[in-house]
Write a protein that holds these residues in place. Structure first.
Motif, PDB file in Angstrom:
ATOM      1  N   GLY A   1       0.828  -1.209   0.000  1.00 40.31           N
ATOM      2  CA  GLY A   1       0.000   0.000   0.000  1.00 40.31           C
ATOM      3  C   GLY A   1       0.851   1.242   0.000  1.00 40.31           C
ATOM      4  O   GLY A   1       1.807   1.368  -0.775  1.00 40.31           O
ATOM      5  N   LEU A   2       0.542   2.167   0.880  1.00 40.65           N
ATOM      6  CA  LEU A   2       1.267   3.438   0.955  1.00 40.65           C
ATOM      7  C   LEU A   2       2.541   3.344   1.784  1.00 40.65           C
ATOM      8  O   LEU A   2       3.240   4.338   1.948  1.00 40.65           O
ATOM      9  CB  LEU A   2       0.355   4.519   1.525  1.00 40.65           C
ATOM     10  CG  LEU A   2      -0.850   4.864   0.642  1.00 40.65           C
ATOM     11  CD1 LEU A   2      -1.836   5.734   1.401  1.00 40.65           C
ATOM     12  CD2 LEU A   2      -0.403   5.566  -0.635  1.00 40.65           C
ATOM     13  N   GLY A   3       2.834   2.156   2.328  1.00 41.92           N
ATOM     14  CA  GLY A   3       4.110   1.947   3.004  1.00 41.92           C
ATOM     15  C   GLY A   3       4.102   2.068   4.503  1.00 41.92           C
ATOM     16  O   GLY A   3       5.170   2.120   5.121  1.00 41.92           O
ATOM     17  N   SER A   4       2.935   2.059   5.150  1.00 40.72           N
ATOM     18  CA  SER A   4       2.898   2.252   6.602  1.00 40.72           C
ATOM     19  C   SER A   4       3.640   1.142   7.336  1.00 40.72           C
ATOM     20  O   SER A   4       4.360   1.403   8.313  1.00 40.72           O
ATOM     21  CB  SER A   4       1.452   2.344   7.090  1.00 40.72           C
ATOM     22  OG  SER A   4       0.713   1.196   6.723  1.00 40.72           O
ATOM     23  N   GLU A   5       3.479  -0.113   6.891  1.00 38.96           N
ATOM     24  CA  GLU A   5       4.163  -1.221   7.560  1.00 38.96           C
ATOM     25  C   GLU A   5       5.665  -1.167   7.307  1.00 38.96           C
ATOM     26  O   GLU A   5       6.469  -1.424   8.211  1.00 38.96           O
ATOM     27  CB  GLU A   5       3.596  -2.559   7.075  1.00 38.96           C
ATOM     28  CG  GLU A   5       2.121  -2.748   7.328  1.00 38.96           C
ATOM     29  CD  GLU A   5       1.769  -2.843   8.802  1.00 38.96           C
ATOM     30  OE1 GLU A   5       2.656  -3.126   9.619  1.00 38.96           O
ATOM     31  OE2 GLU A   5       0.577  -2.644   9.127  1.00 38.96           O
ATOM     32  N   SER A   6       6.056  -0.825   6.094  1.00 42.65           N
ATOM     33  CA  SER A   6       7.482  -0.739   5.767  1.00 42.65           C
ATOM     34  C   SER A   6       8.159   0.383   6.546  1.00 42.65           C
ATOM     35  O   SER A   6       9.317   0.257   6.959  1.00 42.65           O
ATOM     36  CB  SER A   6       7.672  -0.525   4.258  1.00 42.65           C
ATOM     37  OG  SER A   6       7.397  -1.707   3.540  1.00 42.65           O
ATOM     38  N   ILE A   7       7.448   1.473   6.771  1.00 41.55           N
ATOM     39  CA  ILE A   7       7.998   2.560   7.580  1.00 41.55           C
ATOM     40  C   ILE A   7       8.258   2.069   9.000  1.00 41.55           C
ATOM     41  O   ILE A   7       9.315   2.341   9.584  1.00 41.55           O
ATOM     42  CB  ILE A   7       7.033   3.768   7.583  1.00 41.55           C
ATOM     43  CG1 ILE A   7       7.021   4.436   6.207  1.00 41.55           C
ATOM     44  CG2 ILE A   7       7.428   4.783   8.665  1.00 41.55           C
ATOM     45  CD1 ILE A   7       5.978   5.529   6.065  1.00 41.55           C
ATOM     46  N   ALA A   8       7.305   1.318   9.570  1.00 43.81           N
ATOM     47  CA  ALA A   8       7.486   0.790  10.928  1.00 43.81           C
ATOM     48  C   ALA A   8       8.642  -0.206  10.981  1.00 43.81           C
ATOM     49  O   ALA A   8       9.401  -0.239  11.962  1.00 43.81           O
ATOM     50  CB  ALA A   8       6.200   0.123  11.396  1.00 43.81           C
ATOM     51  N   LEU A   9       8.790  -1.022   9.950  1.00 43.33           N
ATOM     52  CA  LEU A   9       9.915  -1.963   9.899  1.00 43.33           C
ATOM     53  C   LEU A   9      11.238  -1.203   9.887  1.00 43.33           C
ATOM     54  O   LEU A   9      12.188  -1.570  10.599  1.00 43.33           O
ATOM     55  CB  LEU A   9       9.795  -2.853   8.664  1.00 43.33           C
ATOM     56  CG  LEU A   9       8.657  -3.889   8.685  1.00 43.33           C
ATOM     57  CD1 LEU A   9       8.453  -4.491   7.309  1.00 43.33           C
ATOM     58  CD2 LEU A   9       8.940  -4.980   9.711  1.00 43.33           C
ATOM     59  N   LEU A  10      11.318  -0.147   9.081  1.00 44.27           N
ATOM     60  CA  LEU A  10      12.523   0.689   9.060  1.00 44.27           C
ATOM     61  C   LEU A  10      12.856   1.208  10.448  1.00 44.27           C
ATOM     62  O   LEU A  10      14.006   1.149  10.895  1.00 44.27           O
ATOM     63  CB  LEU A  10      12.316   1.880   8.108  1.00 44.27           C
ATOM     64  CG  LEU A  10      12.606   1.700   6.625  1.00 44.27           C
ATOM     65  CD1 LEU A  10      12.153   2.932   5.868  1.00 44.27           C
ATOM     66  CD2 LEU A  10      14.087   1.448   6.379  1.00 44.27           C
ATOM     67  N   GLU A  11      11.836   1.728  11.119  1.00 48.33           N
ATOM     68  CA  GLU A  11      12.047   2.316  12.444  1.00 48.33           C
ATOM     69  C   GLU A  11      12.442   1.265  13.472  1.00 48.33           C
ATOM     70  O   GLU A  11      13.044   1.595  14.499  1.00 48.33           O
ATOM     71  CB  GLU A  11      10.779   3.056  12.876  1.00 48.33           C
ATOM     72  CG  GLU A  11      10.486   4.282  12.018  1.00 48.33           C
ATOM     73  CD  GLU A  11       9.152   4.931  12.336  1.00 48.33           C
ATOM     74  OE1 GLU A  11       8.321   4.276  13.013  1.00 48.33           O
ATOM     75  OE2 GLU A  11       8.926   6.080  11.903  1.00 48.33           O
ATOM     76  N   ALA A  12      12.121  -0.017  13.205  1.00 48.41           N
ATOM     77  CA  ALA A  12      12.491  -1.104  14.111  1.00 48.41           C
ATOM     78  C   ALA A  12      13.853  -1.704  13.760  1.00 48.41           C
ATOM     79  O   ALA A  12      14.272  -2.683  14.383  1.00 48.41           O
ATOM     80  CB  ALA A  12      11.425  -2.189  14.084  1.00 48.41           C
TER      81      ALA A  12
END
Length: 407
Positions: free
Chosen positions: A113-124
């Motif tokens: 989608g718009l990347g919300s999960e990937s952003i959280a993975l990056l931050e983790a």
């Protein structure tokens, strides 16, 4: 490869010029300029009507997205459908923590989608491998990941565009899937009604369960008959609203837990109720001094019985998700109300009783009662300065009206 139609003017949003104008428009809106004033100002900047409409829509979407993405929303790009399906940042952070605890270093975000999960993975501290079917959504996701990775001082991951079922998980050591529950498009979408209509398909998603730590985000009303026995099913509520049901497999699931209700409150409070499986309701008991209304995640997870045992409460009526007790116990998993009176259930008598008590503001809750609360509130012709909560339900086998106040 399927290709949804890119709306006129939207393709310019991710260009350098389009982003510059969008940032200006967003700043003007924050300063209090009306949408009508923005419309006029944008038209003077030699933009096409389609580009102006796209920018104004994007300004509105950024404003809505703040509830899910926080301050970061002011720098991201959205579609209406993508924003509706995107996880809240707090929920995505819990997903990412699952993979971090499982020891994953590279997680395929299939249907990003718009990347919300990937952003959280990056931050983790996890490298996301995002895949998105829709070209415009993928373009926006790439922009959003550039913003997030730039803030974290990390290289931006690329977004693979195509069918996740064909592109696969590459060399990931974990997989997250958010199967689309809507027909293709960026607006005016509808929810699908069959699990076979999900994209990626649930058959494909469940195929990873025995191979890698896997998470699958689904709607809270997902058919429980389709939950695999090997999955940990977790229902999540945010500030009282049930937002999703997640299925977790392999090392992303927790030993001995098959049902979970995760309750998130405010900006940081987090509470969880877990069990090895569905729990049976406790016995019905007589109406006590207090009534408890379980959080929706607890109800969906079928953990009402577990909660009742923890707070020493009984069911108000068989099959009704209200509990009762003679003592007040604070719990994050239910709202507590003190019963003030049992009122007549017949509408004419109920209206007179509420009028006698000067109740002009009434919160109406119902379970096991065939009534429209909004229509009833109008017919009750409430007047007065007092406020209360009215429960229309069954106590034992009798239809009952309970006047209460929040604890």
């Amino acid at each position: 490869m399927p290709n949804s139609q890119i709306l006129p003017g939207w393709d310019a949003l991710s260009t350098e010029r389009g982003l510059t104008v969008l940032e200006w428009a967003s700043a003007q809106r924050i300063e209090g300029r009306s949408m009508a004033e923005l419309n006029s100002a944008l038209r003077r900047q030699e933009l096409s009507p389609d580009e102006v409409a796209a920018i104004l829509t994007q300004v509105g979407l950024r404003n809505k997205a703040a509830a899910k993405f926080g301050a970061l929303a002011s720098q991201l790009l959205f579609t209406q459908a993508g924003l509706e399906q995107a996880s809240r940042a707090r929920v995505s952070a819990h997903h990412a923590e699952r993979f971090r605890a499982a020891g994953c270093a590279r997680v395929a975000d299939l249907g990003c989608g718009l990347g919300s999960e990937s952003i959280a993975l990056l931050e983790a501290g996890i490298t996301p491998l995002p895949v998105e079917l829709d070209p415009l959504t993928a373009r926006f996701a790439a922009h959003n990941l550039r913003v997030a990775s730039g803030q974290a001082g990390l290289p931006a991951p690329s977004v693979r565009v195509g069918d996740a079922e064909l592109l696969g998980a590459a060399n990931a050591d974990g997989v997250f899937l958010d199967p689309a529950r809507r027909t293709a498009g960026h607006r005016d979408t509808r929810r699908v009604t069959s699990p076979d209509d999900y994209s990626p398909s649930l058959t494909f998603a469940f195929g990873f369960a025995s191979l890698l730590p896997t998470g699958i985000k689904l709607g809270p009303g997902f058919d429980r008959e389709l939950i695999p026995d090997s999955a940990e099913a977790q229902w999540v509520s945010v500030d009282g609203q049930v937002v999703e049901m997640g299925l977790w497999f392999g090392a992303a699931a927790r030993e001995g837990i098959r049902r979970s209700a995760l309750v998130l409150r405010g900006e940081s409070d987090s509470f969880e109720l877990t069990a090895p499986g569905d729990t049976a309701d406790v016995e019905v008991q007589a109406l006590g001094e207090y009534l408890y209304e379980p959080d929706g995640a607890v109800i969906r997870a079928r953990l009402i019985g577990e909660l009742a045992r923890r707070i020493d409460a009984g069911m108000l009526s068989e099959g009704i998700a209200y509990m009762t007790s003679n003592r007040h116990v604070w719990t994050p998993f239910a709202q507590a109300f003190r019963i003030l009176e049992v009122l007549p259930a017949k509408e004419k008598e109920l209206r007179r009783a509420l009028s006698d008590r000067g109740i002009g503001s009434l919160e109406i809750k119902k379970r096991g009662a065939n009534v429209d609360p909004a229509a009833l509130r109008t017919r009750l012709k409430l007047r007065g300065e007092n406020h209360a909560t009215l429960f229309l339900t069954r106590v034992g086998d009798a239809h009952t009206a309970l006047l209460a106040e929040r604890c």
